[in-house]
Design a protein around this motif. Structure first.
Motif, PDB file in Angstrom:
ATOM      1  N   GLU A  26       0.740  -1.341   0.077  1.00  0.00           N
ATOM      2  CA  GLU A  26       0.174  -0.053  -0.029  1.00  0.00           C
ATOM      3  C   GLU A  26       0.796   1.436   0.039  1.00  0.00           C
ATOM      4  O   GLU A  26       0.197   2.362  -0.438  1.00  0.00           O
ATOM      5  N   ASP A  41       0.207  -2.918  -4.806  1.00  0.00           N
ATOM      6  CA  ASP A  41      -1.134  -3.093  -4.943  1.00  0.00           C
ATOM      7  C   ASP A  41      -1.778  -2.342  -6.473  1.00  0.00           C
ATOM      8  O   ASP A  41      -2.184  -3.339  -7.322  1.00  0.00           O
ATOM      9  N   ASP A  52      -4.722  -8.706 -10.631  1.00  0.00           N
ATOM     10  CA  ASP A  52      -5.768  -8.495  -9.405  1.00  0.00           C
ATOM     11  C   ASP A  52      -5.634  -9.755  -8.506  1.00  0.00           C
ATOM     12  O   ASP A  52      -5.758  -9.708  -7.361  1.00  0.00           O
ATOM     13  N   ASN A  82     -13.013  -7.223   2.776  1.00  0.00           N
ATOM     14  CA  ASN A  82     -12.208  -6.056   2.344  1.00  0.00           C
ATOM     15  C   ASN A  82     -11.555  -6.410   0.979  1.00  0.00           C
ATOM     16  O   ASN A  82     -11.391  -5.466  -0.088  1.00  0.00           O
ATOM     17  N   ASP A  86     -12.142  -5.008  -2.867  1.00  0.00           N
ATOM     18  CA  ASP A  86     -10.963  -4.476  -3.396  1.00  0.00           C
ATOM     19  C   ASP A  86     -10.459  -5.208  -5.010  1.00  0.00           C
ATOM     20  O   ASP A  86     -10.506  -4.490  -6.080  1.00  0.00           O
ATOM     21  N   THR A  87     -10.749  -6.442  -4.805  1.00  0.00           N
ATOM     22  CA  THR A  87     -10.392  -7.205  -6.120  1.00  0.00           C
ATOM     23  C   THR A  87     -11.390  -7.213  -7.054  1.00  0.00           C
ATOM     24  O   THR A  87     -11.271  -7.108  -8.333  1.00  0.00           O
ATOM     25  N   GLY A  90     -11.384  -3.678  -8.576  1.00  0.00           N
ATOM     26  CA  GLY A  90     -10.057  -3.486  -9.184  1.00  0.00           C
ATOM     27  C   GLY A  90      -9.976  -4.153 -10.489  1.00  0.00           C
ATOM     28  O   GLY A  90      -9.203  -3.813 -11.511  1.00  0.00           O
ATOM     29  N   ASP A 100      -8.021   1.436  -7.052  1.00  0.00           N
ATOM     30  CA  ASP A 100      -6.732   0.789  -6.452  1.00  0.00           C
ATOM     31  C   ASP A 100      -5.973   1.696  -5.714  1.00  0.00           C
ATOM     32  O   ASP A 100      -5.141   1.604  -4.655  1.00  0.00           O
ATOM     33  N   TYR A 103      -8.697   3.094  -2.542  1.00  0.00           N
ATOM     34  CA  TYR A 103      -9.146   2.099  -1.706  1.00  0.00           C
ATOM     35  C   TYR A 103      -7.833   1.223  -1.309  1.00  0.00           C
ATOM     36  O   TYR A 103      -7.422   0.561  -2.083  1.00  0.00           O
ATOM     37  N   ARG A 104      -7.732   0.900   0.002  1.00  0.00           N
ATOM     38  CA  ARG A 104      -6.497   0.346   0.550  1.00  0.00           C
ATOM     39  C   ARG A 104      -7.233  -0.736   1.459  1.00  0.00           C
ATOM     40  O   ARG A 104      -7.011  -0.555   2.631  1.00  0.00           O
ATOM     41  N   SER A 105      -7.431  -1.943   0.974  1.00  0.00           N
ATOM     42  CA  SER A 105      -7.974  -2.826   1.536  1.00  0.00           C
ATOM     43  C   SER A 105      -7.098  -3.403   2.632  1.00  0.00           C
ATOM     44  O   SER A 105      -7.370  -3.940   3.693  1.00  0.00           O
TER      45      SER A 105
END
Length: 129
Positions: A26, A41, A52, A82, A86-87, A90, A100, A103-105
């Motif tokens: 991240e 990421d 991804d 989360n 994100d996946t 993304g 991406d 958003y920082r899962s």
């Protein structure tokens, strides 16, 4: 390389491994001008489909380590959610790549882990300055 990867199964070692993976994914480096941390990421996520999947697997490692800490199942499901969110977002071409960066899962999951560790393993707290 200048850093040691802790190999123990104690909460402090697991926390350090999780923090290292989160930082790598991240906020590995800072973008000049906007002063925003960026990690692997969003960069790996630029590779269609495969990127991804790779970043989801790396995020799943954090959840696996959290399971080793004895975090309750509902928190593990939240962390998995989360990563799944994100996946899924993304994976959308162009818009998902921009998502991406925002958003920082993995950072969200680290926050869940830190709260758990600070409550249940206070001896492993790290004072952040």
């Amino acid at each position: 390389m200048g850093f040691e990867l802790p190999i123990g199964n104690d909460p402090v070692s697991i926390r350090r491994r999780i923090e290292m993976v989160e930082m790598m994914l991240e906020r590995s480096f800072t973008i000049p001008g906007i002063n925003r941390g960026v990690g692997l990421d969003p960069i790996i996520g630029l590779i269609p489909v495969v990127g991804d999947i790779i970043t989801a697997a790396m995020g799943a490692y954090i959840v696996w380590e959290a399971r080793n800490l004895g975090i309750p199942k509902w928190k593990l499901w939240r962390m998995a959610g989360n990563i799944a969110f994100d996946t899924a977002i993304g994976a959308i071409p162009v818009a998902g790549d921009l998502f991406d960066f925002i958003y920082r899962s993995n950072s969200r999951n680290l926050k869940i882990i830190r709260k758990h560790l600070d409550k249940h393993h206070p001896a492993g707290q790290i004072i952040e300055g």
